[in-house]
Design an enzyme around this catalytic site. Sequence first.
Site, PDB file in Angstrom:
ATOM      1  N   TYR A  52       0.823  -1.205   0.000  1.00  0.00           N
ATOM      2  CA  TYR A  52       0.000   0.000   0.000  1.00  0.00           C
ATOM      3  C   TYR A  52       0.858   1.257   0.000  1.00  0.00           C
ATOM      4  CZ  TYR A  52      -2.822   3.874   1.586  1.00  0.00           C
ATOM      5  OH  TYR A  52      -3.416   5.104   1.678  1.00  0.00           O
ATOM      6  N   HIS A  82      -2.104  16.715  -1.926  1.00  0.00           N
ATOM      7  CA  HIS A  82      -2.585  16.795  -0.552  1.00  0.00           C
ATOM      8  C   HIS A  82      -2.285  18.136   0.116  1.00  0.00           C
ATOM      9  CE1 HIS A  82      -3.321  12.634  -1.201  1.00  0.00           C
ATOM     10  NE2 HIS A  82      -3.477  12.320   0.066  1.00  0.00           N
ATOM     11  N   ASN A 194       1.786  10.802   6.539  1.00  0.00           N
ATOM     12  CA  ASN A 194       0.879   9.871   7.197  1.00  0.00           C
ATOM     13  C   ASN A 194       1.253   9.766   8.669  1.00  0.00           C
ATOM     14  OD1 ASN A 194      -0.319   6.510   6.521  1.00  0.00           O
ATOM     15  ND2 ASN A 194      -1.437   8.403   6.741  1.00  0.00           N
ATOM     16  N   TYR A 277     -18.388  28.765  46.803  1.00  0.00           N
ATOM     17  CA  TYR A 277     -17.643  27.669  46.188  1.00  0.00           C
ATOM     18  C   TYR A 277     -16.436  28.130  45.389  1.00  0.00           C
ATOM     19  CZ  TYR A 277     -21.592  24.516  47.209  1.00  0.00           C
ATOM     20  OH  TYR A 277     -22.547  23.765  47.818  1.00  0.00           O
ATOM     21  N   ARG A 280     -13.954  28.521  48.286  1.00  0.00           N
ATOM     22  CA  ARG A 280     -13.771  27.356  49.146  1.00  0.00           C
ATOM     23  C   ARG A 280     -13.336  26.119  48.346  1.00  0.00           C
ATOM     24  NH1 ARG A 280     -18.755  24.582  51.657  1.00  0.00           N
ATOM     25  NH2 ARG A 280     -19.686  26.554  50.999  1.00  0.00           N
ATOM     26  N   PHE A 326      -1.986   5.878  12.332  1.00  0.00           N
ATOM     27  CA  PHE A 326      -2.197   7.276  11.964  1.00  0.00           C
ATOM     28  C   PHE A 326      -3.480   7.845  12.563  1.00  0.00           C
ATOM     29  CE2 PHE A 326      -3.675   4.429   8.556  1.00  0.00           C
ATOM     30  CZ  PHE A 326      -5.044   4.588   8.738  1.00  0.00           C
ATOM     31  N   GLU A 411     -12.106   5.560   4.298  1.00  0.00           N
ATOM     32  CA  GLU A 411     -11.707   6.130   5.583  1.00  0.00           C
ATOM     33  C   GLU A 411     -12.976   6.622   6.269  1.00  0.00           C
ATOM     34  OE1 GLU A 411      -8.775   8.928   4.259  1.00  0.00           O
ATOM     35  OE2 GLU A 411      -7.563   7.329   3.360  1.00  0.00           O
TER      36      GLU A 411
END
Length: 489
Positions: A52, A82, A194, A277, A280, A326, A411
């Site tokens: 791959y 990309h 990746n 609060y 405290r 990844f 994906e």
Amino acid sequence: MMLLDGNNLTLEKCQKVIYQNEKVGLTEAAWQRVEASRKTVDQAVSDDTVVYGVTTGFGKFSDVTIENDLVADLQMNLIRSHACAVGTPFPEPVTRAMMLLRANALAKGFSGVRRELLQLLLDLLNHRIHPVIPQQGSLGASGDLAPLAHLASVLIGEGEAFVAGRRMAGKDALAQAGLKPVRLAAKEGLALINGTQAMTAVGLIAYLEARNLADRADEIAAMTLECLRGVTDAFHPDVHAVRPYPEQAEVARRILDQVDGSQLVTRQGDIRVQDAYSLRCIPQVHGASRQALRYVREKLLIEMNAATDNPLIFAERGDIVSGGNFHGQPIALAMDFLKIAMAELANVSERRIERLVNPQLNDLPGFLSPKPGLQSGMMIPQYVAASIVSENKVLAHPASVDSIPSSANQEDHVSMGTTAARHALKVVQNVRKVLAIEAMCAAQALEMRGVDKAGRGTRQLYRDIRQRVAPLTRDRSLSKDIERLSEWL
């Protein structure tokens, strides 16, 4: 020079490289692992093995076989296609962290890159050549593909980079430093993009500041407690020993240390039996945020020293294995936890600000004004804090619960970890502003009570604040004062 081995990067080492520009190299053992993993890739290509991203396409195109003489073109095309992130570029510390983390991951020797490629990445870091990396565009699974592709673009002489504050073409940045771009070989483009280094880098920067702010929040809260004549019994060690969270006990101890010697704090029954609060419960609220920070630190340290690309090269047995390291889910969850934890520090800080300025809740002049009515004093800084706190509540919505399938449903579950990290960093920056407002109000209130009556720690904090912000003697714009204190914090 700091030598990376892929396994022992610490937060302190990261700080030296990111903020002090310490030079970086690799140990000899790491170089040997890198070269061994490269030989495994070369052998797979030579044998026409179906791997791959090496001899196949990417994502949904993983069933498309690539001819042997086109495997280098495949990697160059990957970076170009990309590198399409958008938005404002990451700031320099994030980019430096991203480069460092990617180099450390490659140094582990499971990625199959050539020595010359990894050396060029180190050279970029050492020459302070910072790729222009837009912030938006990562799904946080298949790695931080788009941001890391922009980083990789400069390595091939494309894209853009910042050098000494100037934005220029990547090839010009390399040439200016006497460096030459590389042409990617099989697997190398995928090895560069990746991974989870964008989300982890942003998360690292956010954590480092958050860790510092947790300490500052305790110190500022102690001054507010003092100004409001708070009851210290709630911070007694015995109270926290019976609910044995170490972080809670640590905060209580820090508060008592800050007000040690104070003539302003009270004991149970002196003025009131117990406080609201927001005073405290400082140890319980701040302590819980510290617990979250501990969790985040643990996950960052693992991810900083992890191999998160795909496929992974196991050179010792000659295997190339496709997996899912990844996927950014561990960091996505950690970043969502971080932003929730930090948002709470601002939430409770804003409530303390309200107690400082509201004349119905204390015996100080209304809104800490020099002339209440004629002058508004600290009225509007509380508005600003409330606005920021509200914004944080929107940003604190978890990104990790969202997923949009991509790559034609190959994906089909993603982490949105980089979105979580970016929002976490913004929340942390917002918290800084709210704490700055509390510090400014507390310093003003302490002057009205008497600085000479303050505890040793709070008196020093007061001096630090007054070195940066003058007392409010009459109404003025406080915007720059808030920003100045924020930057100091």
